[in-house]
Enzyme design. Structure first.
Site, PDB file in Angstrom:
ATOM      1  N   ARG A 138       9.097  74.204 -34.194  1.00 13.40           N
ATOM      2  CA  ARG A 138       9.976  74.044 -33.039  1.00 13.40           C
ATOM      3  C   ARG A 138      11.202  74.931 -33.137  1.00 13.40           C
ATOM      4  NH1 ARG A 138       8.438  68.612 -31.410  1.00 13.40           N
ATOM      5  NH2 ARG A 138       9.619  67.803 -29.677  1.00 13.40           N
TER       6      ARG A 138
ATOM      7  N   ARG B  80       6.109  58.049 -18.992  1.00 13.38           N
ATOM      8  CA  ARG B  80       5.176  57.974 -20.135  1.00 13.38           C
ATOM      9  C   ARG B  80       5.214  56.592 -20.793  1.00 13.38           C
ATOM     10  NH1 ARG B  80       5.291  62.526 -24.663  1.00 13.38           N
ATOM     11  NH2 ARG B  80       7.503  62.003 -24.841  1.00 13.38           N
TER      12      ARG B  80
END
Ligand code: ADP
Ligand code: ADP
Ligand code: ZN
Length: 215
Positions: free
Chosen positions: A88, A127
């Protein structure tokens, strides 16, 4: 085989990872899942990482690199692995590049899942995740058959703390600053395949499958 799923939070990496690992017999390495279970189990790693995660910031590179070093030594990685949410940062990508020759492994493909920002916000705030097996659902786009119950294992579904609107916005900013540069990093190495993540889940998977089929 070593595949990396790159993309902003909410792009559908976890959803696609479930399909890819099933079809290709790859170990699933999600640094986010590993960190969340360390927090749940109140391990030292979890205590160090928690605040960063709650604020939508990245956990420091040294902690994440330790997780990955450890994980790659697990025998289930012998057939290959799929990284979701790692690397990342450029620092993490450089670590991986340097660590792989010793393990006699190379990166086969980096799948960069691209989705518009307004869509990402809707996906993340809707989500829901299974507390037992980690499967992903969405209130509108992928509802479970029975409300709040996992289709696969019957576990309870919950909303992640960092999927609140405020933290989602911070995570998207962090992505742009710290993770987006990896697109160019892997493009330069000829490893990047862009994936149109705005499509239906099954259509995204078709595009991924055809790329993996050519490897
Ligand atoms: P990531 O791992 O990239 O953060 P997820 O796979 O958890 O993303 O997906 C984020 C949310 O969006 C989940 O609720 C998931 O069910 C939903 N989702 C994933 N892919 C799609 C898609 N192609 N269309 C609509 N919703 C999707
Ligand atoms: P998503 O793809 O939905 O953003 P993840 O489950 O991959 O979420 O990550 C959740 C959180 O865990 C991140 O916001 C960050 O705090 C931490 N995290 C996960 N992977 C990394 C990583 N490779 N480097 C630094 N922090 C990470
Ligand atoms: Zn489940």
């Amino acid at each position: 085989m070593l595949i990396i799923l790159l993309g902003p939070p909410g792009a559908g990496k976890g959803t696609q990872a479930e399909k890819i690992t099933n079809d290709h017999n790859l170990a699933y390495i999600s640094t986010g899942d590993i960190l969340r279970s360390a927090v749940r189990e109140n391990k030292e790693l979890g205590r160090k990482a928690r605040q960063y995660m709650d604020e939508g910031k990245l956990v420091p590179d040294d902690l994440v690199v330790e997780i990955v070093k450890d994980r790659l030594l697990n025998p289930d990685c012998r057939n290959g692995a799929l990284f979701d949410g790692f690397p990342r940062t450029v620092e993490q990508a450089v670590f991986l590049e340097n660590a792989l020759p010793d393990l006699d492994v190379k990166i086969d493909r980096v799948l960069s899942v691209e989705v518009e920002e307004s869509e990402l916000i809707e996906r993340l705030t809707g989500r829901r995740v299974c507390s037992d097996c980690g499967a992903n659902y969405h209130l509108k786009f992928k509802p479970p058959k029975v409300r709040n119950v996992c289709d696969q294992c019957g576990g309870d579904l919950y909303q992640r703390d960092d999927d609140s609107l405020e933290t989602v916005k911070e995570r998207l900013e962090v992505y742009k600053k710290q993770t987006q540069p990896l697109i160019e990093f892997y493009q330069k190495r000829g490893l990047l395949s862009p994936i149109d993540g705005n499509q239906e889940i099954e259509d995204v998977y078709k595009q991924i499958s055809s790329i993996l089929g050519e490897l």
